[in-house]
Design a protein around this motif. Structure first.
Motif, short mmCIF file in Angstrom:
data_model
loop_
_atom_site.label_atom_id
_atom_site.label_comp_id
_atom_site.label_asym_id
_atom_site.label_seq_id
_atom_site.Cartn_x
_atom_site.Cartn_y
_atom_site.Cartn_z
N GLY A 25 0.81 -1.21 0.00
CA GLY A 25 0.00 0.00 0.00
C GLY A 25 0.85 1.26 0.00
N GLU A 26 1.86 1.30 0.84
CA GLU A 26 2.73 2.47 0.90
C GLU A 26 3.54 2.62 -0.39
OE1 GLU A 26 2.65 4.86 3.04
OE2 GLU A 26 1.10 3.81 4.17
N SER A 27 3.96 1.49 -0.97
CA SER A 27 4.69 1.54 -2.24
C SER A 27 3.81 2.12 -3.35
CB SER A 27 5.17 0.13 -2.63
OG SER A 27 5.80 0.14 -3.90
N ASN A 32 2.37 6.19 -7.24
CA ASN A 32 1.23 6.82 -7.90
C ASN A 32 0.94 8.23 -7.44
OD1 ASN A 32 0.79 4.38 -9.25
ND2 ASN A 32 -0.57 3.61 -7.65
N ASP A 33 1.85 8.81 -6.68
CA ASP A 33 1.60 10.13 -6.10
C ASP A 33 1.30 11.18 -7.16
OD1 ASP A 33 1.85 12.01 -3.62
OD2 ASP A 33 3.19 12.91 -5.11
N ALA A 59 -6.34 4.78 1.27
CA ALA A 59 -7.00 6.09 1.30
C ALA A 59 -6.03 7.24 1.50
CB ALA A 59 -8.10 6.13 2.38
N ALA A 60 -4.80 7.07 1.03
CA ALA A 60 -3.79 8.11 1.23
C ALA A 60 -4.16 9.44 0.59
CB ALA A 60 -2.45 7.63 0.67
N ASN A 92 -7.21 9.06 11.79
CA ASN A 92 -6.05 9.85 12.21
C ASN A 92 -6.10 11.27 11.63
OD1 ASN A 92 -5.12 7.61 13.58
ND2 ASN A 92 -3.63 7.04 12.01
N ALA A 93 -6.72 11.38 10.45
CA ALA A 93 -6.81 12.69 9.79
C ALA A 93 -8.03 13.48 10.24
CB ALA A 93 -6.84 12.51 8.27
N GLY A 94 -8.81 12.91 11.16
CA GLY A 94 -9.99 13.59 11.66
C GLY A 94 -11.11 13.69 10.64
#
Length: 216
Positions: A25-27, A32-33, A59-60, A92-94
């Motif tokens: 997921g982080e990769s 894809n940023d 959901a980044a 975490n992002a509220g």
């Protein structure tokens, strides 16, 4: 992340699972940023809109989609691991009052008809053997005039990726034709090129297409 062989990586990209899920997921987020940012800019979510994302991973990029005041987000994801990770990220992002993740398949979206204003799918077309059923589902979920942004790798570029050997590759013209058949009018096209590290850890020139379409 430990290097995965091509077939294992392909399976993980479709549905991150097991011990490798979080690292995959982080990769994907890193790889894809730029493409996600370009797609979000093209979709241009307006205040108060309901936004659907297909295959959002963890959901980044949901916070970027929710920049418009009062907008609401739903991510539909095949991977239970990504649903859990995405739900935690949103908390975490509220954003729990404005965003949610749900386990589901794009071929049978767990949403009511005409309930969404905008939809986004980045690098997911390769896992749809036939575009028609998924595009029909997206047309059902979107209200008339609603927008859909599809971002996907150019077929020629994708054929250079060892892990994409079993992906379903779609030429730009074929995607446009499928969109029209599903009740969409294509309103914008963008070419996105970048030199970056891919999901396989290799540096290469990447070429993607972004299409914006409106539901009739």
């Amino acid at each position: 992340m430990t290097m995965l062989d091509a077939s294992t990586l392909a399976a993980q990209l479709r549905r991150p699972h097991g011990e490798a899920a979080l690292a995959v997921g982080e990769s994907m987020n890193r790889s894809n940023d730029g493409l996600n940012r370009a797609a979000i800019s093209l979709l241009a979510v307006a205040p108060g809109e309901q936004v659907l994302e297909i295959g959002p991973g963890n959901a980044a990029f949901a916070p970027q989609l929710l920049q418009a005041p009062g907008s609401q987000y739903l991510g539909i994801e095949l991977s239970a691991a990504m649903v859990d990770a995405g739900t935690q990220r949103l908390a975490n992002a509220g954003l729990v009052d404005r965003a949610a993740m749900r386990l589901g398949d794009a071929h049978a979206l767990p949403v009511d008809a005409a309930c969404m204003d905008a939809a986004l799918a980045v690098n997911t077309l390769y896992f749809w053997p036939n575009l028609a059923p998924v595009l029909d589902e997206l047309a059902r979920a979107l209200r008339p005039g609603g927008r859909l942004c599809l971002a996907f790798g150019d077929a020629g570029f994708m054929r250079s990726l060892p892990f994409a050997a079993d992906f379903q590759l779609h030429d730009l013209d074929a995607v446009e034709l499928a969109l029209r058949a599903a009740g969409f009018d294509v309103s914008a096209w963008r070419s996105h090129r970048e030199s970056a590290i891919g999901n396989d850890g290799q540096s290469r020139e990447k070429h993607f297409h972004l299409l914006l379409a409106h539901r009739r």
